[in-house]
Design an enzyme around this catalytic site. Structure first.
Site, short mmCIF file in Angstrom:
data_model
loop_
_atom_site.label_atom_id
_atom_site.label_comp_id
_atom_site.label_asym_id
_atom_site.label_seq_id
_atom_site.Cartn_x
_atom_site.Cartn_y
_atom_site.Cartn_z
N SER A 1 0.83 -1.19 0.00
CA SER A 1 0.00 0.00 0.00
C SER A 1 0.88 1.26 0.00
O SER A 1 1.78 1.38 -0.84
CB SER A 1 -0.95 -0.05 1.21
OG SER A 1 -1.93 0.95 1.16
N ASP B 1 -8.22 -4.14 -7.12
CA ASP B 1 -7.79 -3.15 -6.14
C ASP B 1 -7.72 -1.77 -6.80
O ASP B 1 -7.22 -1.63 -7.92
CB ASP B 1 -6.42 -3.55 -5.60
CG ASP B 1 -5.93 -2.66 -4.47
OD1 ASP B 1 -6.71 -1.82 -4.00
OD2 ASP B 1 -4.76 -2.83 -4.06
N HIS C 1 -7.58 -5.16 -1.38
CA HIS C 1 -6.30 -4.49 -1.12
C HIS C 1 -5.47 -5.22 -0.07
O HIS C 1 -4.31 -4.87 0.13
CB HIS C 1 -6.59 -3.05 -0.65
CG HIS C 1 -5.40 -2.18 -0.51
ND1 HIS C 1 -4.57 -1.86 -1.56
CD2 HIS C 1 -4.86 -1.56 0.58
CE1 HIS C 1 -3.61 -1.07 -1.15
NE2 HIS C 1 -3.75 -0.88 0.16
#
Length: 507
Positions: A290, A356, A413
């Site tokens: 991320s 995602d 995610h």
């Protein structure tokens, strides 16, 4: 599937964590099965079997001929030490992704676990005065996470100031007496120290792992899409997103954890370790998920731009390979940034879930998929032009029979879900088939993604009693934690050496 029984049992044998209520009889017996990182057999005479069902992972489950399907896959017979440069991307992973090379699968999962360790060790509890820091001392970091057999040792922690415009990313306590008003723990630097692991890897590996966000995606809205010059070299056309730049370079002199920026901390430590192990075969591997993936790419570029990976021995010049294992990362900089990373030889493998949203930002209007991006960026000076760096490995959670087909954005995610998908990925248009028998319960550690029939509760990972302990007089208290060293005393010295060397090299 056997029914769940409460209370939870701690199958990772950690004194502070309550983990999955269902171990599938794997991790409780062989904790190393989080990922197979020991040397594989080089005398295989039959194909290795993999599974497309949960039955072989859960002996308690009802077995039937219709529930278990196995398929063969080819395992690379060469030891990793012979092919580690290719696995680290020396040839941009050409021929290793489709079909998926067995060494590469294990290395992606292994470095993904190093990134996941940032989440598992981070204090997210807003009611704790330690919110925003690491729960464990560096000397015991991997042992506390049941990763003591990984063969690595943490050498320093990394911090960043929370006084920047990313309010939805930083974790802060709701109480007054806190460990720091300005800092958040951002990850760690580690190095392989176990002789057997160094022998298996074929080199000593210097690792940097950056913390990101588990499933909390609101930080995306904080991104302003504003590009600014990196200024790590004299080329203002190389630009990165301003929020990432601030997170990496800002410091707060009133906070002892932030007197050095994240950038200064990581560069100083890389310099120190390279000097300490000079003469050995080295690699630098940076990983993150991320927002942590953005920091991984930015720091890898910086290490290379500052020439830290260039070793001089008289007329002999050697280059330490730098590899980024990026999980679910956003775009970081413009096309010039991407071209400069390629020019420097920074190898980046971007692992994403196609569902995602994070890897699709920033750069919605102008990105690497636009045919005329170079013209738009250079001739028109378009200020919102972004480009991904490296090789993409695109996974699809719809291919896993274990996952809900319509998971929310946070599930798509999730890093543990990504590692599950890697375990079952064999190449484009190839059947999903688990190889390492990685416990599927890990998927639900911080989300609700597994199908209900597997009986694994969502968001099951939690601190035992939220860290509260009972004293001898019967009171429940949150115990004091040992004070963590802010920065090694030689940090300033090593960072000054970084700047001095970069200037000499450029001259």
């Amino acid at each position: 599937m056997a029914s769940l029984q409460l209370p939870f049992t701690n199958y990772m044998q950690s004194p502070t964590q309550v983990l999955s209520p269902i171990s599938f009889n794997l991790l409780s017996k062989t904790p190393n099965l989080l990922f197979a990182h020991k040397p594989t057999s080089h005398k295989l005479t039959t194909p290795v079997r993999c599974t497309t069902s949960v039955s072989s992972l859960a002996p308690e489950a009802e077995q039937s001929p219709d529930t278990e399907q196995t398929e063969a896959y080819s395992e690379d017979p060469r030891p990793l030490r012979q092919v580690w440069r290719q696995i680290q991307g020396s040839n941009d992973w050409d021929g290793l992704l489709d079909p998926m090379n067995s060494h590469l699968r294990q290395e992606i999962i292994r470095y993904g676990e190093f990134a996941q360790a940032c989440y598992d060790s981070f204090d997210f509890d807003p009611y704790s005065k330690y919110c925003g820091t690491c729960k464990y001392m560096a000397d015991h970091f991997f042992k506390e996470l049941d990763m003591g057999d990984m063969g690595y040792q943490v050498t320093r922690y990394l911090y960043a100031t929370s006084n920047i415009n990313l309010p939805n990313f930083f974790q802060k306590s709701t109480i007054r007496r806190v460990w720091s008003q300005h800092a958040n723990w951002m990850g760690y630097v580690a190095v392989s120290t176990d002789p057997d692991e160094i022998r298996r890897l074929g080199r000593r590996d210097i690792l940097v792992a950056w913390r990101g966000t588990v499933t909390y995606l609101e930080w995306i809205h904080d991104l302003k899409d504003i590009l600014r010059p990196a200024h790590f070299r004299e080329d203002p056309s190389i630009k990165i997103e301003s929020g990432f730049y601030d997170l990496y370079t800002e410091k707060e002199m009133t906070c002892k954890y932030c007197t050095f920026s994240a950038r200064e901390q990581v560069l100083a430590e890389i310099k120190r370790l390279i000097e300490k192990y000079r003469g050995e075969e080295l690699s630098i591997t940076v990983t993150g998920h991320s927002l942590g993936a953005a920091l991984a790419l930015l720091s890898a570029y910086d290490i290379s731009e500052m020439k830290l990976n260039i070793l001089h021995n008289g007329s002999d010049i050697r280059k330490i390979p730098i590899t980024v294992y990026s999980f679910s990362g956003p775009r970081v900089g413009n096309l010039k940034f991407k071209e400069r990373c390629d020019e420097l030889g920074v190898k980046v493998l971007r692992v994403i879930n196609v569902h995602d949203k994070v890897p699709k930002v920033p750069g919605i209007f102008a990105n690497e998929k636009l045919q005329y991006q170079k013209y738009i960026e250079e001739a028109m000076s378009f200020p919102w032009s972004y480009a991904h760096v490296g090789v993409e490995l695109a996974l699809d959670h719809m291919n896993s029979p274990f996952l809900k087909p319509n998971g929310d954005l946070g599930c798509a995610h999730n890093l543990e879900a990504i590692l599950h998908l890697i375990d079952g990925y064999h190449g484009k248009n190839r059947k999903f088939c688990l190889v390492t028998k990685r416990d599927i319960a890990l998927v639900n550690k911080n989300c609700d993604f597994l199908k209900g029939e597997y009986g694994v509760p969502p968001h099951w990972r939690q601190d035992l009693n939220k860290g509260m302990v009972r004293t001898s007089d019967g009171r429940w208290v949150l115990p004091e934690r040992p004070r963590i060293e802010a920065h090694p005393p030689d940090t300033a010295h090593h960072f000054q050496q970084v700047i001095k060397f970069a200037k000499q090299f450029n001259f």
